[in-house]
Scaffold this active site. Sequence first.
Site, mmCIF file in Angstrom:
data_model
loop_
_atom_site.group_PDB
_atom_site.id
_atom_site.type_symbol
_atom_site.label_atom_id
_atom_site.label_comp_id
_atom_site.label_asym_id
_atom_site.label_seq_id
_atom_site.Cartn_x
_atom_site.Cartn_y
_atom_site.Cartn_z
ATOM 1 N N GLY A 287 -52.058 -36.973 -25.870
ATOM 2 C CA GLY A 287 -51.539 -36.709 -27.216
ATOM 3 C C GLY A 287 -50.354 -36.340 -27.292
ATOM 4 N N SER A 288 -49.829 -35.287 -27.940
ATOM 5 C CA SER A 288 -48.642 -35.149 -28.306
ATOM 6 C C SER A 288 -47.854 -34.138 -27.171
ATOM 7 C CB SER A 288 -48.246 -34.200 -29.649
ATOM 8 O OG SER A 288 -48.841 -32.870 -29.434
ATOM 9 N N ALA A 289 -46.574 -34.222 -27.040
ATOM 10 C CA ALA A 289 -45.845 -33.486 -26.023
ATOM 11 C C ALA A 289 -45.958 -31.995 -26.346
ATOM 12 C CB ALA A 289 -44.356 -33.878 -25.760
ATOM 13 N N ALA B 207 -48.540 -30.573 -27.574
ATOM 14 C CA ALA B 207 -49.926 -29.835 -27.208
ATOM 15 C C ALA B 207 -49.987 -29.936 -25.760
ATOM 16 C CB ALA B 207 -51.030 -30.898 -27.640
ATOM 17 N N GLY B 208 -49.226 -30.666 -24.995
ATOM 18 C CA GLY B 208 -49.145 -30.878 -23.573
ATOM 19 C C GLY B 208 -48.432 -29.444 -23.105
ATOM 20 N N GLU C 225 -51.552 -36.838 -20.575
ATOM 21 C CA GLU C 225 -50.738 -38.189 -20.950
ATOM 22 C C GLU C 225 -50.347 -38.181 -22.429
ATOM 23 O OE1 GLU C 225 -52.456 -42.636 -22.265
ATOM 24 O OE2 GLU C 225 -53.148 -41.940 -20.443
#
Length: 474
Positions: free
Chosen positions: A207-209, A211-212, A230
């Site tokens: 998903g999105s950076a 969220a990471g 990822e």
Amino acid sequence: MSVLRSFDPATGDLVWEGEAAGADAVSAALLRARRAFPGWAALPLEARVAVVERYRAALETRKEPMAQMIARETGKPLWEARGEVASMIGKVGLSIAAQAERAGEKRSDMPFGQAVLRHRPHGVMAVLGPFNFPGHLPNGHIVPALLAGNTVVFKPSEMTPATGAAMAECWEEALGDRPGVFQCIQGARATGEALVAGAIDGLLFTGSAGAGTHFRRIFADRPDVILALELGGNNPLVAWDAAEVEEAAAVVVQSAFITTGQRCSCARRLIVPDSAFGTALVEAVAALAGRVTIGAWDETPEPWIGPLISEAAADGARARVDALVARGARTIKPFSAVEGRSAAFVTPAVLDVTGLFVPDEEIFAPVLQVSRVPDFDAALDAANNTRFGLSAGLLSADDALWDRFLRECRAGVVNRNRPTTGAAGSMPFGGLGESGNHRPSAYYAADYCAYPVASFEAPDAAGNGAALAGKLRP
């Protein structure tokens, strides 16, 4: 009861409707997974391989309905959705090979025994799926996780629950009477939060950076949980020379605009020399982008790209583009709505941001930012001027430039004279910086789905006394 719905972004028609799992339902799913884990992990690898091969067979028998479901729910053209299902099917064989190669058992003789390397599953894995490849990307976590002996609780994106439900049917057929080994729970943010906060041993996320970053923070005090991220990227494509400008433009357009720009590996930044070649290439890219066919997934002839995942996604991308223009970006090809279509449809955009300070952000849409630089040193500096590091590309026939680019460019996927989105399932896929956490997926997913156990062992205790002989007091 909270109801979850998904819609065809091309028409707004309802695709799927169902109940979103609340905190109690999530806890119950995790408990079932925990109870199922010992028995599943204890099975011989051959038995787990047989299950995933039955899953592959279930996908084969459903591949056209699955492709149509993915196309309808995401808006991507049917040709691309069919390719996604083919990748899901192919992932099984690749994962079996990776499990044997990277997470198998190895023995070597040593004095007085053997050194043995084995791998053990972590336990209960939570898998959070994205909307852009709702089948292929979570599939790349789920298959190796189950092969390794983990149990899985999967939450699809709230934008693509129907695809997740279709995958769950295939796993149900493959597993038979093995409750709790694989479960699919549906829901939006609250469901995901309950899953992440639950008793899990691993979180496998695409998903999105943003969220990471959130997951990195909340798992800082949970070192027992394996975290595989990822994420996205603000990916550079350096186009330095080409014998045929049109061929180079085709690589750029495929890099930037395929899947309507909704691939984490899409080129977001085009870096060209401030020369006649650079000018000619940018003009060719803009012209070719203007010829791209745009339409709904089931139209004839098939379009090359469809809509964005939602009207909200289009609105968000448009706001980012407007902000770049307000900073001074020159519009070469505008980011526009498509007349007569839903508001989720947009046209590819090309903006010249040379000399401007622009945010280091991933615009998850068909938006390409052009920077013109004086020399290759400046091109490399511009390529690496990002907190991300997922994919990058070089367009050049010069082997020396390629050697240098390969050596100095910081990204996990680095391509030459091919789109930045090109990747082989038989190789790792992942990035560094804000693009991941050094746990690449694809062929290397086997690495984070099991942990190594090193043993030094012998059939009995004979010979240990001799090691102390002459060294003990009488």
